[in-house]
Scaffold this motif. Structure first.
Motif, PDB file in Angstrom:
ATOM      1  N   SER A   1       0.788  -1.326   0.019  1.00  0.00           N
ATOM      2  CA  SER A   1      -0.069   0.204   0.032  1.00  0.00           C
ATOM      3  C   SER A   1       0.934   1.271  -0.048  1.00  0.00           C
ATOM      4  CB  SER A   1      -0.863  -0.200   1.159  1.00  0.00           C
ATOM      5  OG  SER A   1      -1.410   1.331   1.337  1.00  0.00           O
ATOM      6  N   ALA A   2       0.383   2.236  -0.918  1.00  0.00           N
ATOM      7  CA  ALA A   2       0.982   3.602  -0.798  1.00  0.00           C
ATOM      8  C   ALA A   2       0.929   4.398   0.710  1.00  0.00           C
ATOM      9  CB  ALA A   2       0.716   4.520  -2.057  1.00  0.00           C
ATOM     10  N   ASP A   3       0.096   3.837   1.489  1.00  0.00           N
ATOM     11  CA  ASP A   3      -0.211   4.547   2.696  1.00  0.00           C
ATOM     12  C   ASP A   3       0.922   4.179   3.664  1.00  0.00           C
ATOM     13  OD1 ASP A   3      -2.536   5.440   1.587  1.00  0.00           O
ATOM     14  OD2 ASP A   3      -3.676   3.770   2.531  1.00  0.00           O
ATOM     15  N   ARG A   4       2.000   3.429   3.303  1.00  0.00           N
ATOM     16  CA  ARG A   4       3.240   3.325   4.323  1.00  0.00           C
ATOM     17  C   ARG A   4       4.272   3.081   3.514  1.00  0.00           C
ATOM     18  NH1 ARG A   4       0.158  -1.750   5.015  1.00  0.00           N
ATOM     19  NH2 ARG A   4       1.104  -3.525   3.867  1.00  0.00           N
ATOM     20  N   PRO A   5       5.658   3.245   4.034  1.00  0.00           N
ATOM     21  CA  PRO A   5       6.713   3.022   3.583  1.00  0.00           C
ATOM     22  C   PRO A   5       6.765   1.973   2.475  1.00  0.00           C
ATOM     23  CG  PRO A   5       7.346   3.776   5.696  1.00  0.00           C
ATOM     24  CD  PRO A   5       5.711   3.251   5.641  1.00  0.00           C
ATOM     25  N   ARG A   6       7.247   2.043   1.278  1.00  0.00           N
ATOM     26  CA  ARG A   6       7.570   1.051   0.200  1.00  0.00           C
ATOM     27  C   ARG A   6       8.970   0.917  -0.150  1.00  0.00           C
ATOM     28  NH1 ARG A   6       3.632   2.799  -4.499  1.00  0.00           N
ATOM     29  NH2 ARG A   6       4.590   4.679  -3.666  1.00  0.00           N
ATOM     30  N   SER A   7       9.376  -0.494  -0.371  1.00  0.00           N
ATOM     31  CA  SER A   7      10.618  -0.809  -0.969  1.00  0.00           C
ATOM     32  C   SER A   7      10.705  -0.218  -2.332  1.00  0.00           C
ATOM     33  CB  SER A   7      10.946  -2.139  -0.883  1.00  0.00           C
ATOM     34  OG  SER A   7      11.187  -2.680   0.515  1.00  0.00           O
ATOM     35  N   CYS A   8      11.838   0.458  -2.689  1.00  0.00           N
ATOM     36  CA  CYS A   8      11.714   1.008  -4.024  1.00  0.00           C
ATOM     37  C   CYS A   8      13.368   0.929  -4.540  1.00  0.00           C
ATOM     38  CB  CYS A   8      11.711   2.551  -3.947  1.00  0.00           C
ATOM     39  SG  CYS A   8      11.773   3.664  -5.277  1.00  0.00           S
ATOM     40  N   ARG A   9      13.483   0.646  -5.860  1.00  0.00           N
ATOM     41  CA  ARG A   9      14.587   0.622  -6.563  1.00  0.00           C
ATOM     42  C   ARG A   9      14.685   1.481  -7.541  1.00  0.00           C
ATOM     43  NH1 ARG A   9      17.586  -4.923  -8.060  1.00  0.00           N
ATOM     44  NH2 ARG A   9      17.746  -4.554  -5.917  1.00  0.00           N
ATOM     45  N   VAL A  10      15.758   2.602  -7.821  1.00  0.00           N
ATOM     46  CA  VAL A  10      16.010   3.298  -8.817  1.00  0.00           C
ATOM     47  C   VAL A  10      17.279   2.929  -9.517  1.00  0.00           C
ATOM     48  CG1 VAL A  10      16.626   5.811  -9.357  1.00  0.00           C
ATOM     49  CG2 VAL A  10      14.797   5.356  -7.731  1.00  0.00           C
ATOM     50  N   SER A  11      17.338   2.470 -10.896  1.00  0.00           N
ATOM     51  CA  SER A  11      18.281   2.438 -11.665  1.00  0.00           C
ATOM     52  C   SER A  11      18.953   3.627 -12.546  1.00  0.00           C
ATOM     53  CB  SER A  11      18.154   0.877 -12.547  1.00  0.00           C
ATOM     54  OG  SER A  11      17.904  -0.153 -11.698  1.00  0.00           O
ATOM     55  N   THR A  12      20.064   3.974 -12.438  1.00  0.00           N
ATOM     56  CA  THR A  12      20.647   5.092 -12.980  1.00  0.00           C
ATOM     57  C   THR A  12      21.830   4.877 -14.040  1.00  0.00           C
ATOM     58  OG1 THR A  12      22.111   5.763 -11.268  1.00  0.00           O
ATOM     59  CG2 THR A  12      20.158   6.398 -11.213  1.00  0.00           C
ATOM     60  N   LEU A  13      21.800   5.883 -14.909  1.00  0.00           N
ATOM     61  CA  LEU A  13      23.035   5.749 -16.028  1.00  0.00           C
ATOM     62  C   LEU A  13      23.555   7.117 -16.180  1.00  0.00           C
ATOM     63  CD1 LEU A  13      24.802   4.446 -18.211  1.00  0.00           C
ATOM     64  CD2 LEU A  13      22.751   5.191 -19.874  1.00  0.00           C
ATOM     65  N   SER A  14      24.656   7.465 -15.824  1.00  0.00           N
ATOM     66  CA  SER A  14      25.476   8.750 -15.848  1.00  0.00           C
ATOM     67  C   SER A  14      26.550   8.486 -16.828  1.00  0.00           C
ATOM     68  CB  SER A  14      25.727   8.987 -14.477  1.00  0.00           C
ATOM     69  OG  SER A  14      26.678   7.871 -13.732  1.00  0.00           O
ATOM     70  N   TRP A  15      26.777   9.686 -17.579  1.00  0.00           N
ATOM     71  CA  TRP A  15      27.825   9.723 -18.474  1.00  0.00           C
ATOM     72  C   TRP A  15      28.605  10.894 -18.545  1.00  0.00           C
ATOM     73  CZ3 TRP A  15      22.612   9.459 -19.575  1.00  0.00           C
ATOM     74  CH2 TRP A  15      22.096  10.611 -20.396  1.00  0.00           C
ATOM     75  N   GLY A  16      29.767  11.051 -19.164  1.00  0.00           N
ATOM     76  CA  GLY A  16      30.433  12.068 -19.375  1.00  0.00           C
ATOM     77  C   GLY A  16      31.686  11.996 -20.314  1.00  0.00           C
ATOM     78  N   VAL A  17      32.023  13.143 -20.885  1.00  0.00           N
ATOM     79  CA  VAL A  17      33.407  13.048 -21.795  1.00  0.00           C
ATOM     80  C   VAL A  17      34.624  12.434 -21.099  1.00  0.00           C
ATOM     81  CG1 VAL A  17      32.318  14.600 -23.435  1.00  0.00           C
ATOM     82  CG2 VAL A  17      34.005  15.634 -21.294  1.00  0.00           C
ATOM     83  N   ASP A  18      34.482  12.578 -19.782  1.00  0.00           N
ATOM     84  CA  ASP A  18      35.816  12.137 -18.955  1.00  0.00           C
ATOM     85  C   ASP A  18      35.347  11.777 -17.748  1.00  0.00           C
ATOM     86  OD1 ASP A  18      35.649  14.484 -17.725  1.00  0.00           O
ATOM     87  OD2 ASP A  18      36.901  15.545 -18.623  1.00  0.00           O
ATOM     88  N   ASP A  19      36.108  11.319 -16.866  1.00  0.00           N
ATOM     89  CA  ASP A  19      35.806  10.873 -15.640  1.00  0.00           C
ATOM     90  C   ASP A  19      35.191  11.862 -14.709  1.00  0.00           C
ATOM     91  OD1 ASP A  19      36.495   8.113 -15.716  1.00  0.00           O
ATOM     92  OD2 ASP A  19      38.629   8.411 -14.926  1.00  0.00           O
ATOM     93  N   GLU A  20      35.708  13.088 -14.705  1.00  0.00           N
ATOM     94  CA  GLU A  20      35.314  14.111 -13.751  1.00  0.00           C
ATOM     95  C   GLU A  20      33.820  14.469 -14.121  1.00  0.00           C
ATOM     96  OE1 GLU A  20      34.715  16.497 -10.792  1.00  0.00           O
ATOM     97  OE2 GLU A  20      36.730  15.134 -11.187  1.00  0.00           O
ATOM     98  N   ALA A  21      33.587  14.518 -15.471  1.00  0.00           N
ATOM     99  CA  ALA A  21      32.165  14.814 -15.872  1.00  0.00           C
ATOM    100  C   ALA A  21      31.053  13.948 -15.572  1.00  0.00           C
ATOM    101  CB  ALA A  21      32.333  15.076 -17.440  1.00  0.00           C
ATOM    102  N   GLU A  22      31.799  12.561 -15.718  1.00  0.00           N
ATOM    103  CA  GLU A  22      30.684  11.434 -15.091  1.00  0.00           C
ATOM    104  C   GLU A  22      30.415  11.560 -13.703  1.00  0.00           C
ATOM    105  OE1 GLU A  22      29.249   8.139 -13.426  1.00  0.00           O
ATOM    106  OE2 GLU A  22      31.580   8.614 -13.308  1.00  0.00           O
ATOM    107  N   LYS A  23      31.330  11.938 -13.116  1.00  0.00           N
ATOM    108  CA  LYS A  23      31.431  11.720 -11.486  1.00  0.00           C
ATOM    109  C   LYS A  23      30.599  13.039 -10.924  1.00  0.00           C
ATOM    110  CE  LYS A  23      35.644   9.657 -10.549  1.00  0.00           C
ATOM    111  NZ  LYS A  23      37.266   9.754  -9.857  1.00  0.00           N
ATOM    112  N   ARG A  24      30.526  14.138 -11.618  1.00  0.00           N
ATOM    113  CA  ARG A  24      29.584  15.179 -11.367  1.00  0.00           C
ATOM    114  C   ARG A  24      27.964  14.702 -11.646  1.00  0.00           C
ATOM    115  NH1 ARG A  24      33.280  18.614 -14.004  1.00  0.00           N
ATOM    116  NH2 ARG A  24      31.898  18.823 -16.020  1.00  0.00           N
TER     117      ARG A  24
END
Length: 428
Positions: A388-411
């Motif tokens: 139920s949305a009336d109480r805390p629910r387990s959640c998973r978010v999957s992300t993709l980050s990218w950059g031209v170099d390591d520093e851009a990706e880390k930001r």
């Protein structure tokens, strides 16, 4: 972001395809054999089952994707805003769409005997290996036997049948590597569920006692591998396509693995030394050639390690099926062609408090995008359990980050993590 007909070009098959998933197959298969001690997590299993959504990222525009349940509507709206080309999606079991199978080429997540029989009765065309090979190669024990047979290096250990063999193998490894961590593996199970770590003698006694109790209730003697836990410099993976006569290496990636062997994310285009790339490629082609002679066709994922001594063990396990990285191959190709050399995926699990909406989070992610010349971020997965949305629910978010170099990706990645922490009611 994924509009090009990637699968049509790769496979040479112009007919529309039907994608469907049995993503928790390995957990069911593992439950049929003797089991290792583990803590069950039904909520997390429900989140994993929702990852059949990732089929949309590899499917071509005219394909049909079957999902077990409808995705979050706010998340689908976000994908459309992000210019993701979404094929036709239908909700339900494959048995509800038998007419569709007669007009399309099926792409199952994993082929087993039941799926093969179903497809032969309802169309008979699919992308993937025959069931006997799929089931065999997804076994960690069969994989080790195959590697020993064709001369590929394997991790330090042995296959054991029975309690006495397990005890003897542990004693031998302890004699060669005093104090080293050992790991026992069953044939089936993913994301660390087929592993048991032995740090000291009491761990072994606990495991043997656990096996004995299962045997007393009618289980067979355990058939497992016992191996030394190698200290790892790199967790490598490869995505292969075995077509008519060739083995194409689609990607070499690097996994982030916890100390317990649980997958957390991937570097989709790691910087690897040329000698390592050459050696890894040679071993992968050796594996691919052997699998071709056995009749394998389709995608295959290979997990490998480079240990701290510089030894390449090219096959730790085989995923004779689609994988999470497989589904992102088209997006990966698109970003590399745009000049983004650093690509990272990461999954975050947390409790979502009542009232927290995905649209709020998505707006925060959009606001932290770096300029198009430097990098960016994308949410490719948002899953929550059916409570139920009336109480805390387990959640998973999957992300993709990218950059031209390591520093851009880390930001970009830092921005994603800050957005998760700031999302109303989210506790990471």
């Amino acid at each position: 972001m994924n509009s090009a007909p990637y699968m049509e070009h790769l496979t040479g098959m112009s007919a529309p395809k039907l994608w469907y998933s049995n993503i928790n197959w390995e957990q069911g298969k593992a439950a049929q054999d003797i089991r290792l001690p583990q803590i069950s997590n039904a909520s997390r299993d429900r989140l994993v089952s929702q990852m059949d959504l990732y089929q949309i990222y590899l499917a071509d525009r005219n394909d049909l994707v079957l999902l077990k349940e409808a995705p979050d509507p706010e998340f689908l709206s976000y994908l459309e805003e992000e210019k993701i080309t979404i094929p036709r999606v239908a909700i339900g079991a494959p048995s509800e769409y038998t007419e569709e199978f007669r007009n399309r080429i099926a792409v199952p997540y994993l082929m087993d005997e039941g799926e093969e029989q179903f497809l032969k009765e309802n169309g008979g065309r699919w992308i993937g290996p025959p069931a006997r090979l799929s089931v065999e190669l997804n076994s960690k024990i069969a994989t080790r036997k195959l590697c020993e047979e064709i001369g590929l290096p394997v991790s330090d250990g042995t296959i054991c049948e029975g309690l006495d063999a397990v005890r003897h193998a542990c004693a031998e490894l302890e004699g060669r590597h005093p104090g080293a961590r050992l790991v026992v593996k069953t044939a089936y199970g993913s994301s660390g569920k087929a592993l048991f770590h032995i740090h000291r003698g009491s761990d072994l006694e606990m495991l043997l006692g656990y096996f004995q109790r299962q045997i007393s209730r009618g289980a067979s003697q355990p058939v497992v591998t016992v191996e030394r836990w190698h200290q790892v410099e790199r967790h490598l993976t490869a995505q292969l396509w075995l077509g008519g006569t060739n083995c194409e290496i689609l990607a070499m990636t690097e996994q982030r693995i916890t100390d317990a062997g649980v997958y957390r994310g991937s570097r989709l285009n790691p910087e690897l030394p040329e000698p390592l790339i050459a050696a890894y490629s040679e071993r992968l082609q050796q594996l691919g050639k052997s699998l071709h002679t056995r009749g394998y066709r389709g995608f295959i994922g290979v997990d490998s390690i480079l240990d701290e001594d510089g030894t390449l063990i090219p096959v730790i396990e085989i995923n004779a099926r689609l994988t999470m990285v497989t589904y992102l191959l088209k997006i990966r190709k698109h970003l590399l062609e745009r000049g983004f050399a650093r690509l990272e995926t990461q999954s975050y699990d947390f409790k979502l408090q009542p009232g927290a909406r995905f649209t709020e989070f998505a707006e925060k992610v959009k606001s932290i995008r770096i300029s198009a010349e430097q990098g960016g971020a994308f949410l490719y997965g948002f899953h929550h359990d059916g409570e139920s949305a009336d109480r805390p629910r387990s959640c998973r978010v999957s992300t993709l980050s990218w950059g031209v170099d390591d520093e851009a990706e880390k930001r970009a990645r830092r921005g994603l993590e800050e957005a998760i922490m700031e999302w109303r009611g989210a506790v990471v």
